[in-house]
Write a protein that holds these residues in place. Structure first.
Motif, PDB file in Angstrom:
ATOM      1  N   LEU A 165      -2.710   9.586   8.804  1.00 13.69           N
ATOM      2  CA  LEU A 165      -4.151   9.788   8.586  1.00 13.69           C
ATOM      3  C   LEU A 165      -4.931   8.690   9.307  1.00 13.69           C
ATOM      4  O   LEU A 165      -4.465   7.552   9.407  1.00 13.69           O
ATOM      5  CB  LEU A 165      -4.485   9.734   7.096  1.00 13.69           C
ATOM      6  N   SER A 166      -6.113   9.048   9.781  1.00 10.70           N
ATOM      7  CA  SER A 166      -6.965   8.037  10.404  1.00 10.70           C
ATOM      8  C   SER A 166      -7.478   7.109   9.307  1.00 10.70           C
ATOM      9  O   SER A 166      -7.590   7.505   8.143  1.00 10.70           O
ATOM     10  CB  SER A 166      -8.122   8.710  11.120  1.00 10.70           C
ATOM     11  N   PRO A 167      -7.799   5.853   9.663  1.00  8.59           N
ATOM     12  CA  PRO A 167      -8.259   4.887   8.664  1.00  8.59           C
ATOM     13  C   PRO A 167      -9.431   5.413   7.835  1.00  8.59           C
ATOM     14  O   PRO A 167      -9.492   5.180   6.622  1.00  8.59           O
ATOM     15  CB  PRO A 167      -8.671   3.682   9.509  1.00  8.59           C
ATOM     16  N   ALA A 168     -10.340   6.157   8.487  1.00  5.88           N
ATOM     17  CA  ALA A 168     -11.498   6.689   7.764  1.00  5.88           C
ATOM     18  C   ALA A 168     -11.058   7.671   6.688  1.00  5.88           C
ATOM     19  O   ALA A 168     -11.543   7.632   5.548  1.00  5.88           O
ATOM     20  CB  ALA A 168     -12.451   7.366   8.747  1.00  5.88           C
ATOM     21  N   VAL A 169     -10.106   8.542   7.059  1.00  2.00           N
ATOM     22  CA  VAL A 169      -9.638   9.540   6.097  1.00  2.00           C
ATOM     23  C   VAL A 169      -8.854   8.861   4.979  1.00  2.00           C
ATOM     24  O   VAL A 169      -8.972   9.243   3.810  1.00  2.00           O
ATOM     25  CB  VAL A 169      -8.781  10.617   6.808  1.00  2.00           C
ATOM     26  N   VAL A 170      -8.088   7.832   5.334  1.00  2.00           N
ATOM     27  CA  VAL A 170      -7.319   7.103   4.329  1.00  2.00           C
ATOM     28  C   VAL A 170      -8.273   6.542   3.270  1.00  2.00           C
ATOM     29  O   VAL A 170      -8.048   6.674   2.063  1.00  2.00           O
ATOM     30  CB  VAL A 170      -6.522   5.941   4.977  1.00  2.00           C
ATOM     31  N   LYS A 171      -9.359   5.969   3.746  1.00  2.00           N
ATOM     32  CA  LYS A 171     -10.352   5.381   2.839  1.00  2.00           C
ATOM     33  C   LYS A 171     -10.904   6.454   1.900  1.00  2.00           C
ATOM     34  O   LYS A 171     -11.014   6.251   0.690  1.00  2.00           O
ATOM     35  CB  LYS A 171     -11.496   4.804   3.681  1.00  2.00           C
ATOM     36  N   GLU A 172     -11.195   7.604   2.513  1.00  2.00           N
ATOM     37  CA  GLU A 172     -11.741   8.731   1.767  1.00  2.00           C
ATOM     38  C   GLU A 172     -10.757   9.191   0.694  1.00  2.00           C
ATOM     39  O   GLU A 172     -11.126   9.437  -0.454  1.00  2.00           O
ATOM     40  CB  GLU A 172     -11.945   9.878   2.756  1.00  2.00           C
ATOM     41  N   VAL A 173      -9.482   9.312   1.123  1.00  2.00           N
ATOM     42  CA  VAL A 173      -8.457   9.806   0.213  1.00  2.00           C
ATOM     43  C   VAL A 173      -8.289   8.861  -0.973  1.00  2.00           C
ATOM     44  O   VAL A 173      -8.235   9.286  -2.130  1.00  2.00           O
ATOM     45  CB  VAL A 173      -7.108   9.983   0.955  1.00  2.00           C
ATOM     46  N   TYR A 174      -8.252   7.565  -0.686  1.00  2.00           N
ATOM     47  CA  TYR A 174      -8.072   6.613  -1.783  1.00  2.00           C
ATOM     48  C   TYR A 174      -9.307   6.538  -2.671  1.00  2.00           C
ATOM     49  O   TYR A 174      -9.197   6.329  -3.884  1.00  2.00           O
ATOM     50  CB  TYR A 174      -7.673   5.241  -1.236  1.00  2.00           C
ATOM     51  N   ALA A 175     -10.469   6.736  -2.061  1.00  2.00           N
ATOM     52  CA  ALA A 175     -11.690   6.793  -2.880  1.00  2.00           C
ATOM     53  C   ALA A 175     -11.606   7.979  -3.828  1.00  2.00           C
ATOM     54  O   ALA A 175     -11.904   7.875  -5.023  1.00  2.00           O
ATOM     55  CB  ALA A 175     -12.912   6.900  -1.976  1.00  2.00           C
ATOM     56  N   ALA A 176     -11.160   9.113  -3.281  1.00  2.00           N
ATOM     57  CA  ALA A 176     -11.028  10.307  -4.106  1.00  2.00           C
ATOM     58  C   ALA A 176     -10.008  10.083  -5.211  1.00  2.00           C
ATOM     59  O   ALA A 176     -10.216  10.477  -6.371  1.00  2.00           O
ATOM     60  CB  ALA A 176     -10.598  11.491  -3.237  1.00  2.00           C
ATOM     61  N   LEU A 177      -8.921   9.412  -4.863  1.00  2.00           N
ATOM     62  CA  LEU A 177      -7.874   9.122  -5.844  1.00  2.00           C
ATOM     63  C   LEU A 177      -8.439   8.254  -6.971  1.00  2.00           C
ATOM     64  O   LEU A 177      -8.151   8.479  -8.156  1.00  2.00           O
ATOM     65  CB  LEU A 177      -6.724   8.399  -5.145  1.00  2.00           C
ATOM     66  N   GLY A 178      -9.281   7.270  -6.578  1.00  2.00           N
ATOM     67  CA  GLY A 178      -9.907   6.416  -7.573  1.00  2.00           C
ATOM     68  C   GLY A 178     -10.747   7.231  -8.544  1.00  2.00           C
ATOM     69  O   GLY A 178     -10.678   7.031  -9.761  1.00  2.00           O
ATOM     70  N   VAL A 179     -11.502   8.189  -7.993  1.00  2.00           N
ATOM     71  CA  VAL A 179     -12.345   9.039  -8.837  1.00  2.00           C
ATOM     72  C   VAL A 179     -11.476   9.888  -9.762  1.00  2.00           C
ATOM     73  O   VAL A 179     -11.748  10.015 -10.964  1.00  2.00           O
ATOM     74  CB  VAL A 179     -13.238   9.944  -7.951  1.00  2.00           C
ATOM     75  N   VAL A 180     -10.416  10.458  -9.188  1.00  2.00           N
ATOM     76  CA  VAL A 180      -9.504  11.296  -9.973  1.00  2.00           C
ATOM     77  C   VAL A 180      -8.980  10.504 -11.168  1.00  2.00           C
ATOM     78  O   VAL A 180      -8.940  11.002 -12.304  1.00  2.00           O
ATOM     79  CB  VAL A 180      -8.323  11.784  -9.105  1.00  2.00           C
ATOM     80  N   CYS A 181      -8.583   9.261 -10.917  1.00  2.00           N
ATOM     81  CA  CYS A 181      -7.988   8.446 -11.970  1.00  2.00           C
ATOM     82  C   CYS A 181      -9.019   8.027 -13.012  1.00  2.00           C
ATOM     83  O   CYS A 181      -8.785   8.159 -14.212  1.00  2.00           O
ATOM     84  CB  CYS A 181      -7.324   7.205 -11.371  1.00  2.00           C
TER      85      CYS A 181
END
Lengths: 234, 287
Positions: A165-181
């Motif tokens: 994943l590109s760094p931007a998408v990685v950031k997005e994914v982990y942000a989403a993961l944070g919200v999920v949690c």
């Protein structure tokens, strides 16, 4: 507060090779736990053991108070444990949407459905009829993550989701993961090669070395030096 | 000889071969297993139908639904009790075990039913035909076989591509381990796949018993026809299997028309030619 997931003396073997030597670890409700360690340290084996892809001693894995070490993978899935496997492992004969639908095969109730996954990863919406393996690496990773979310898991395990994943998408994914949690009280175990990223996105971390936990603690307390020392097993 | 008539008769015969083949294709598609006893199960289904007809006096066509149900449950049981133990790992155990089943079925039939040729009588329908004009005519029964094969192909396509069960079939076929962590109970699913395969076998068995005079030892021939039709058609869709059966039927019909001894050979030659020229099958979905 008792943990959602506990492993006690969890061991794993591949033939004569022993991959895990008695892992004791906890994951609490809504907590994000990072697994750090070099290749072959046993991180993926730890996740596949929990997911029931390999049999363990019954009492060595306890989920929500019940021993699950000896359960079939399908029974583990029904309890709300989902895995984004190493290397994505999408179903090549299924479309993107069918791959996502497979994630919801258990029909567990929860916030995640096709609509919400497409909102999280808009790129997938227009490709939903395409064969999953025709997508770019990053988009395939999104399908793999979306597929795990579709299970509406209580425990979400991610094996190197930043790979490809590109760094931007990685950031997005982990942000989403944070919200999920935080919003849905989902717990997560994340295997992440990028130590800095692993520390910032997690509440706690375990360092694996040669099948042992060599270091563990609150992510903010773990120093880069301590992790490096544990990482290389010196 | 009349070429058009030969091709039409071959197409109709191909319907039966397609029915032979689709049951095999279901099991191969989901489990990646070859059921060596496939032909023997077709023969067994014919004996079952013969027995039901003899016992009840029902019309053979009315026996088909009953045979489907009986064989469906039978297939589920065979998979759950025997074949599931051979899945995973080496490709040899399923081959050896189904080969063993083939021998057991053939000899059990030999023992209980004798080696005398049998056939299921259809009565007046056996010789009934529909004129096509131009001096051509097609038999009602061969037409029923072809139409049934088309209906079975449509049903299987819908089940595999439009249903949750079919999606799980394809997912398990792709990656059994990952499907299981999505909650798919693979062993039960394999039971369903074999039940579907055996339901098709039941239909094929009844039609075979009407079309041919059969003995307990014919199973391996039918396995070969089924296998050839699957290979000619190519994996990936049941339309391909249907087409493969029809190609095989036409090849045999043309062979027979040229010389009564060449029919079966012509089928084999077409099969070998396809393997040489296009080993993935004529109608395979190429990715």
């Amino acid at each position: 507060m008792s943990a959602l997931l506990e492993t006690r003396g969890l061991v794993a073997h591949y033939g004569d090779f022993q991959a895990l030597f008695g892992i004791d670890a906890d994951v609490h409700e809504g907590e994000r736990v990072a697994l750090i360690g070099s290749n072959g340290a046993g991180k993926s084996t730890f996740l596949t053991s929990i997911a029931g892809m390999r049999r363990s001693a019954k009492e060595s894995i306890v989920f929500d108070g019940a021993p699950i070490g000896a359960l079939d993978a399908a029974d583990v899935a029904a309890l709300g444990i989902a895995l984004v496997p190493e290397g994505r492992r999408l179903f090549p004969s299924l479309s993107v949407e069918e791959n996502l639908a497979m994630g919801a095969f258990n029909r567990r109730k929860g916030p995640w459905n096709l609509e919400n996954v497409y909102s999280l990863f808009p790129a997938l919406r227009e490709k939903r009829r395409a064969p999953a393996t025709s997508l770019s690496g990053g988009q395939q990773q999104m399908v793999a993550i979306g597929r795990a979310l579709m299970a509406n898991p209580r425990l979400l395990m991610c094996d190197e989701i930043s790979l490809g994943l590109s760094p931007a998408v990685v950031k997005e994914v982990y942000a989403a993961l944070g919200v999920v949690c935080s919003e849905h009280g989902v717990s997560a175990i994340v295997v992440e090669q990028d130590i800095e990223l692993a520390r910032t996105m997690s509440d706690r971390a375990y360092c694996f070395t040669h099948g042992f936990v060599s270091l563990s603690g609150t992510s903010t307390d773990l120093t880069r030096e301590a992790i490096s020392a544990a990482y290389f097993g010196v | 000889m009349n070429w058009l008539d030969t091709v039409i008769q071959g197409t109709l015969l191909g319907g039966l071969y397609a029915l032979f083949a689709m049951g095999l294709a279901v099991i191969y598609g989901v489990m990646k297993q070859i059921n060596i006893a496939h032909g023997d199960f077709i023969v067994l289904a014919a004996y079952l139908a013969l027995g039901i007809v003899a016992a009840t006096g029902l019309h053979p066509f009315l026996v088909i639904p009953l045979a489907i149900v009986v064989f469906g449950f039978f297939g589920y049981a065979v998979q759950r009790t025997i074949l599931n133990r051979t899945i995973g790992g080496d490709i040899l155990p399923p081959l050896v075990v189904t080969y063993g089943l083939s021998i057991v079925i053939e000899n059990a039939l030999q023992q209980t039913q004798s080696a005398d040729p049998r056939s299921i009588k259809l009565g007046a329908l056996e010789t009934a035909s529909v004129p096509l004009g131009g001096g051509l005519a097609v038999g009602v029964f061969p037409l029923v076989m072809l139409v049934t094969a088309i209906v079975v192909a449509i049903v299987l396509e819908i089940v595999f591509n439009r249903t949750r069960l079919g999606m799980a079939f394809r997912a398990v076929s792709d990656d059994r381990e990952i499907a299981s962590i999505m909650g798919v109970r693979d062993k039960r699913l394999f039971g369903y796949a074999t039940a579907i395969s055996f339901a098709v076998i039941a239909i094929a068995g009844v039609f075979m018993g009407i079309k041919f005079t059969f003995t307990p030892s014919l199973g391996p021939n039918f396995l070969l026809y089924a296998f050839e039709a699957v290979v000619i058609g190519g994996m990936g869709s049941f339309w391909g299997t249907l087409a493969g059966g029809i190609v095989l039927g036409i090849a045999q019909a043309i062979g027979f028309a040229l010389n009564p001894g060449w029919g079966i050979l012509a089928g084999h030659l077409v099969f070998l030619a396809v393997l040489l020229v296009r080993p993935t099958g004529i109608f395979a979905r190429t990715a």
